[in-house]
Scaffold this motif. Structure first.
Motif, PDB file in Angstrom:
ATOM      1  N   GLN A  98       0.856  -1.181   0.000  1.00 14.02           N
ATOM      2  CA  GLN A  98       0.000   0.000   0.000  1.00 14.02           C
ATOM      3  C   GLN A  98       0.894   1.232   0.000  1.00 14.02           C
ATOM      4  N   GLU A  99       0.238   2.389   0.019  1.00 15.25           N
ATOM      5  CA  GLU A  99       1.009   3.624  -0.115  1.00 15.25           C
ATOM      6  C   GLU A  99       1.932   3.866   1.092  1.00 15.25           C
ATOM      7  N   VAL A 100       3.111   4.342   0.806  1.00 17.86           N
ATOM      8  CA  VAL A 100       4.073   4.644   1.862  1.00 17.86           C
ATOM      9  C   VAL A 100       3.536   5.800   2.707  1.00 17.86           C
ATOM     10  N   CYS A 101       3.736   5.710   4.016  1.00 17.16           N
ATOM     11  CA  CYS A 101       3.230   6.786   4.867  1.00 17.16           C
ATOM     12  C   CYS A 101       4.177   7.018   6.038  1.00 17.16           C
ATOM     13  N   PHE A 102       3.920   8.058   6.786  1.00 17.75           N
ATOM     14  CA  PHE A 102       4.630   8.268   8.038  1.00 17.75           C
ATOM     15  C   PHE A 102       3.793   7.655   9.143  1.00 17.75           C
ATOM     16  N   LEU A 105       0.948   2.328  15.198  1.00 17.33           N
ATOM     17  CA  LEU A 105       1.038   0.941  14.700  1.00 17.33           C
ATOM     18  C   LEU A 105       0.595  -0.079  15.742  1.00 17.33           C
ATOM     19  N   SER A 106       0.722   0.290  17.014  1.00 19.82           N
ATOM     20  CA  SER A 106       0.352  -0.660  18.068  1.00 19.82           C
ATOM     21  C   SER A 106      -1.134  -1.008  17.972  1.00 19.82           C
ATOM     22  N   LYS A 107      -1.925  -0.082  17.430  1.00 16.20           N
ATOM     23  CA  LYS A 107      -3.366  -0.367  17.302  1.00 16.20           C
ATOM     24  C   LYS A 107      -3.604  -1.377  16.188  1.00 16.20           C
ATOM     25  N   LYS A 108      -2.808  -1.268  15.152  1.00 16.37           N
ATOM     26  CA  LYS A 108      -3.004  -2.155  13.995  1.00 16.37           C
ATOM     27  C   LYS A 108      -2.364  -3.532  14.230  1.00 16.37           C
ATOM     28  N   TYR A 109      -1.195  -3.521  14.818  1.00 19.05           N
ATOM     29  CA  TYR A 109      -0.450  -4.776  14.972  1.00 19.05           C
ATOM     30  C   TYR A 109      -0.621  -5.411  16.355  1.00 19.05           C
ATOM     31  N   ASP A 143       6.405   8.220  19.831  1.00 24.74           N
ATOM     32  CA  ASP A 143       5.729   9.282  19.077  1.00 24.74           C
ATOM     33  C   ASP A 143       6.593   9.811  17.925  1.00 24.74           C
ATOM     34  N   GLU A 144       7.650   9.090  17.610  1.00 22.78           N
ATOM     35  CA  GLU A 144       8.573   9.556  16.557  1.00 22.78           C
ATOM     36  C   GLU A 144       8.138   9.021  15.190  1.00 22.78           C
ATOM     37  N   ASP A 145       8.126   9.903  14.215  1.00 18.41           N
ATOM     38  CA  ASP A 145       7.732   9.503  12.850  1.00 18.41           C
ATOM     39  C   ASP A 145       8.784   8.617  12.194  1.00 18.41           C
ATOM     40  N   PHE A 146       8.336   7.652  11.417  1.00 22.44           N
ATOM     41  CA  PHE A 146       9.251   6.900  10.550  1.00 22.44           C
ATOM     42  C   PHE A 146       8.520   6.556   9.260  1.00 22.44           C
ATOM     43  N   PHE A 147       9.292   6.234   8.232  1.00 25.99           N
ATOM     44  CA  PHE A 147       8.672   5.806   6.979  1.00 25.99           C
ATOM     45  C   PHE A 147       8.122   4.397   7.178  1.00 25.99           C
ATOM     46  N   GLY A 190       4.807  -5.059   7.448  1.00 20.56           N
ATOM     47  CA  GLY A 190       5.213  -3.725   7.031  1.00 20.56           C
ATOM     48  C   GLY A 190       6.699  -3.510   7.231  1.00 20.56           C
ATOM     49  N   ILE A 191       7.191  -2.514   6.538  1.00 25.67           N
ATOM     50  CA  ILE A 191       8.622  -2.227   6.615  1.00 25.67           C
ATOM     51  C   ILE A 191       8.795  -0.861   7.291  1.00 25.67           C
ATOM     52  N   ILE A 192       9.621  -0.843   8.300  1.00 24.77           N
ATOM     53  CA  ILE A 192       9.844   0.383   9.084  1.00 24.77           C
ATOM     54  C   ILE A 192      11.235   0.926   8.752  1.00 24.77           C
TER      55      ILE A 192
END
Lengths: 124, 433
Positions: free
Chosen positions: B40-44, B50-54, B164-168, B185-187
């Motif tokens: 899917q589309e790359v996002c920040f 992510l803890s909610k999704k994974y 709370d730090e952004d990553f790709f 996913g790839i972090i």
């Protein structure tokens, strides 16, 4: 007379995968052995040499490249063929292990066809 | 050639998609089961989101990168992915895998640690192969760890970023055999791109390509090089990028100038050069010249689909250092796209120097489909077309590249002005000799 095989890899899962893939390739061995590293492999070879060794490279205690050198110093193992199995596939590494005395190299991921291709020349 | 940090990120994202596909193919071949993945589309993202999704049970495979990427990135599988992938590797029965997907505990997951280690090993192997083949400055990827449990609770330790730090983040869905799809996913922490990829300071050029000034230029050619080159090829039709990519050939161009005095009319000069033997500076005289398109054309060309985006085409061009891409499928040529076509299509605000003013609309120009910007096949050459006719055609239609096709439309290759120059100056490299 049937052939014998030894699989040397520190991962029990990978030894299981290799064993299954070898069976799927249609190659048959009368005797199979497993070892978790080079030291264990040398111990088992004292109990009886094998025709083919499938050997990982990165292992604790004694790595695959050291094992190749040690096996080549054992007169009884002159006829033993050693095939390295590794995810590392740089040409330098392949050239180096072949120079040390390995007879072939299989890159992970492998397929039954790849085992068939690399091992069958040593089956007769 | 330099490449900016943004371009590196874009290239890495592109290769990550390819590497994931390769991993699926590798596992398919090894275990005899179908694998597929959809990105899917790359996002920040942040670890908190992510803890909610994974949720609380996931496996994280950490990969240490060296080379142009310097640091560690991570590949995370959700609970369903964790039990499916590991179950396939250790050859668990189908029902066991299904049960584990629903009710598997963290203890059961940890029992499969060895399987994750192997999955990670194979995953990193696939990734390393793709990056090694496609990225000049790639060093090495090594699996640096596997974590099973809740990676989000202490994300600084598990994935190297604060909660709370952004990553790709590249979210993906994977399917294995008939099992329901699962998430992975790839972090990419931002720091991964920071150490070596300063804007406009990173070179992806192969080391063997020395700057043009380091090449010895014959004395006669060096003198003539001072003459204005615009008289040989109208400047307006030479895309800057093409000129840049052909820099090592300047020597050839200069020698051509020496052999063709500017005062002479161009067609007459060409006629003389092509219909006679070359009298080259340096003493190697009287070399027969190539005569038709087939003799000088490039046959090793790259293909793209007309539905591919400008971004995909730029990536491909960057990897191959080619100035042109053929657009079509199954060897049927629909059009041709040059680097200057692509540069003209994308917004100027994508350049690092204008990053401050960059808007989402500028990024959207990277998604323009090639079919809207490619050159359709108006001017072509036949394999047997004499060189003099090709040169005249190039001048007449202001084009530097002609596809070579026969009457049935069968594609043979392309011929560029630089190929002609090179073959005139280096006839030994031509296939006719």
């Amino acid at each position: 007379m049937g052939k014998s095989l030894m699989i040397v890899d520190d991962s029990a899962t990978m030894r299981k995968i290799i064993m299954r893939t070898v069976r799927m390739s249609g190659l048959e061995f009368d005797r199979t052995e497993e070892a978790g590293n080079g030291v264990e492999a040398l111990e088992k070879l004292k109990g009886g040499v094998v025709d083919i060794i499938l050997c990982d490279i990165n292992m604790p205690e004694m790595c695959g490249t050291d094992l190749v050198k040690r096996v080549r110093q054992i007169p009884d193992c002159n006829g033993t063929k050693i095939i390295m199995v590794s995810t590392e596939s740089s040409q330098e590494l392949i050239d180096s292990v072949i120079a040390d005395g390995a007879n072939g190299f299989i890159c992970k991921p492998f397929t039954p066809e790849k085992f068939q291709e690399k091992l069958s020349p040593f089956m007769n | 050639m330099t490449i900016s940090q943004t371009e590196i990120q874009s290239h890495v994202i592109e290769l990550s998609t390819e590497a994931s596909g390769t991993f699926c193919e590798d596992i398919s071949g090894m275990f005899g089961i179908d694998l597929g993945c959809q990105h899917q589309e790359v996002c920040f993202e942040t670890a908190a989101k992510l803890s909610k999704k994974y949720k609380k049970l996931a496996v994280v495979i950490s990969v240490k990168a060296s080379g142009i990427l310097d640091g560690t990135f991570h590949i995370v599988f959700d609970k369903e992915g964790l039990f499916t992938l590991a179950g396939i590797i250790v050859m668990q029965p189908e029902q066991k895998i299904i049960d584990n997907r629903k009710r598997g505990s963290i203890e059961q997951a940890r029992d499969l640690n060895d399987a994750f280690g192997e999955a990670g090993n194979l995953l990193v192997g696939s990734w390393d192969r793709i990056f090694r083949e496609n990225m000049e400055s790639h060093g090495h990827f090594v699996q640096s760890g596997t974590f099973v449990g809740d990676p989000w609770e202490n994300s600084q330790k598990t994935i190297g970023v604060a909660s709370d730090e952004d990553f790709f983040f590249i979210p993906c869905q994977m399917t294995i055999g008939a099992y329901p799809a699962f998430n992975y996913g790839i972090i990419f922490p931002k720091t991964l791109f920071e150490k070596k990829a300063e804007p406009d300071s990173v070179s992806l050029a192969p080391k063997e390509e020395a700057p043009v000034e380091e090449k010895p230029i014959p004395q006669a050619a060096a003198v003539v090089q001072k003459e204005p080159e615009a008289d040989v090829i109208p400047k307006a039709v030479v895309p800057d990028s093409v000129v840049e990519s052909q820099l090592p050939k300047m020597e050839t161009e200069a020698v051509l100038n020496a052999a063709a005095p500017i005062a002479m009319s161009i067609p007459e000069t060409i006629q003389k050069m092509v219909n006679s033997s070359a009298n080259l500076p340096g003493g190697n005289n009287t070399i027969p010249l190539p005569v038709c398109a087939r003799d000088v054309m490039q046959t090793d060309v790259l293909w793209v689909s007309s539905d591919d985006s400008v971004q995909q085409a730029l990536t491909k061009m960057q990897q191959s250092r080619s100035g042109y891409l053929m657009v079509g499928t199954d060897g049927k040529l629909e059009g041709i796209v040059s680097l200057s076509d692509l540069n003209a299509a994308v917004s100027v605000y994508l350049r690092p120097m204008f990053a401050k003013w960059r808007r989402p609309l500028d990024d959207a120009t990277l998604q323009i489909k090639l079919k809207w910007i490619m050159s359709r096949l108006v001017n072509t050459s036949m394999p047997e077309t004499p060189l003099v006719e090709i040169i005249e055609k190039m001048f007449r239609f202001n084009c530097l590249c002609l596809p070579v096709v026969d009457q049935q439309g069968k594609f043979y290759g392309i011929i560029t002005a630089f190929d002609i120059f090179e073959s005139l100056m280096n006839p030994n490299s031509s296939s006719i000799l």
